[in-house]
Design an enzyme around this catalytic site. Sequence first.
Site, PDB file in Angstrom:
ATOM      1  N   GLU A   1      32.142 -28.926   8.077  1.00  0.00           N
ATOM      2  CA  GLU A   1      32.188 -29.964   7.040  1.00  0.00           C
ATOM      3  C   GLU A   1      32.679 -29.247   5.792  1.00  0.00           C
ATOM      4  OE1 GLU A   1      31.899 -31.322   4.016  1.00  0.00           O
ATOM      5  OE2 GLU A   1      29.802 -31.943   3.949  1.00  0.00           O
TER       6      GLU A   1
ATOM      7  N   GLU B   1      37.416 -27.050  -4.006  1.00  0.00           N
ATOM      8  CA  GLU B   1      36.571 -25.968  -3.482  1.00  0.00           C
ATOM      9  C   GLU B   1      37.341 -25.017  -2.576  1.00  0.00           C
ATOM     10  OE1 GLU B   1      32.737 -27.109  -1.940  1.00  0.00           O
ATOM     11  OE2 GLU B   1      32.598 -28.801  -3.330  1.00  0.00           O
TER      12      GLU B   1
END
Length: 526
Positions: free
Chosen positions: A249, A258
Amino acid sequence: NCQAKEDFSIIASMKVGNASVRVARTTISVCCFALSPLFLSIIQPASGFGATIHHRRRSNPPIIMSSAGGPTEDQPMADVAAKSGDASFSNFSRTNNIPTFDGDEKAKATDFANYFCAYSQLYHQKQMLTDHNRMAAYHAAIMGNADIFKDKVVMDVGTGSGILAVWAAQAGAKRVYAIEYTDMAKHARRVVKSNGLEDVVTVIQGAVEEVILPEEDWEQFSLSREEGDDEEIVDGKKSQRVVDIILSEWMGYFLLRESMLDSLVRARDTFLKPKTGLMMPSHAAMLVAPITDEEERRVQSSEFANAMEDWKEFAETTQTMYGVNMNVLEEDFCREQREYYVLSSRWAELQTQCLLADPCVVKEYDMHTCTVEDARGVGLAAGEDEGAGAPFDFDVAGRSTTSEAGLAGPVSGFAGWFTVDFKSRTDERGRGVAPEVPNPAYLSTGPEMGYTHWGQQVFHLPSAIPLLADQTTRLNGTLEMMRTKESARLYNVRFRYEASRRKSGEDDKDSVLMKGKPEELVYQIP
């Protein structure tokens, strides 16, 4: 560093005789769990000191930057290095990769403090675990396809609490490697043990780029490369391509924030069987659409205006009381505040009625073939921080005077989100060779799904575009998404577009009543 947090404005005042003088105002981000006795003791009025909290709004959780910062157009990396003493105190390596790949120890420590440490908090994990759209999609993908997990070797990249690894073991995997960089690995081990799966799941704490599979597992779990993979030595080490399924995930806001995709691509190239291995999720797409969200857009504009009024009051007070003219700094202050209030994206949970047109896909990823270069952004030329952009073209019809068709608007900005699929391989190398996924699963973070912890990223326009009755407004242009110069984990988004209007029902898009000048707006995804 938590994803569930609120922004507060704190006004500190000090008693001077019988008068209360405001001496400081700042904005801080407070995790929801931080409203504790400890936090309250910090802001509790002390002797002669008081603080008033004003709730502002929710925005994206920060990836904290080091005080040294990174390079800008006017300040190259060498200057930043000289200023800070070492360039590694920034969230990128010297080769502009994420530090876990090829950063030195200082760069890795900075990256851990600025990014990874947030994921070591159970509160943060709980927020993701209570995102039921997220949980249901992964559960369906794993438990709904138990046959393809049976007796397989599985790797979970960024296991967090370990729940995906546990599901993989429950689905019948013979060995599961749960990789976790942070101290959340300790909690994951406890979860695995409490579910009686410690003989199947092994939690490895470390960056996936540095992981080497335990030597004893090769014989104990009959680890082997797929038929035809004769490359025994890769990069001077024993080939590790023995994993049948990689779970992760990895997705951030608007998919790429990110930069965990970099780590996933390198894990795939290092561990996954090239022809028969499966990635879950297998495919991803980024979407954008025009929206109406006028109340929030006006709030941002109002807060920017208030910030500038505060500056003017400050400048006048400083001139009057202390004899120093600060007006020379007003332009820079205005730029800072405009970037924060107007040109920063915002997390939102939009309703479907906010959408003014069908979304446009601006980027698609096949997780079996995408590259680290693909992870750098959207619409960029190879090796560059800009390019032709990903095109979009939206028609938004205003209200009709003769029917109930059309929309009131106005156009307040754009929203971006992503979808992922868990399905069979479609690439030339794996199609028809890798196991078929009998029960595909799907996850969308769009408005139609209701709440997900990703929400949507909203890019409000500085001024709204009105929709006129019996006229169609066209928005056509391009989107680029690129990493910031300060951090390999943060992104900016550039919209280049033109707005034009034509009579509704007119098929010729070049037959216009009005055409605005080309616009270019660059937003930061904080």
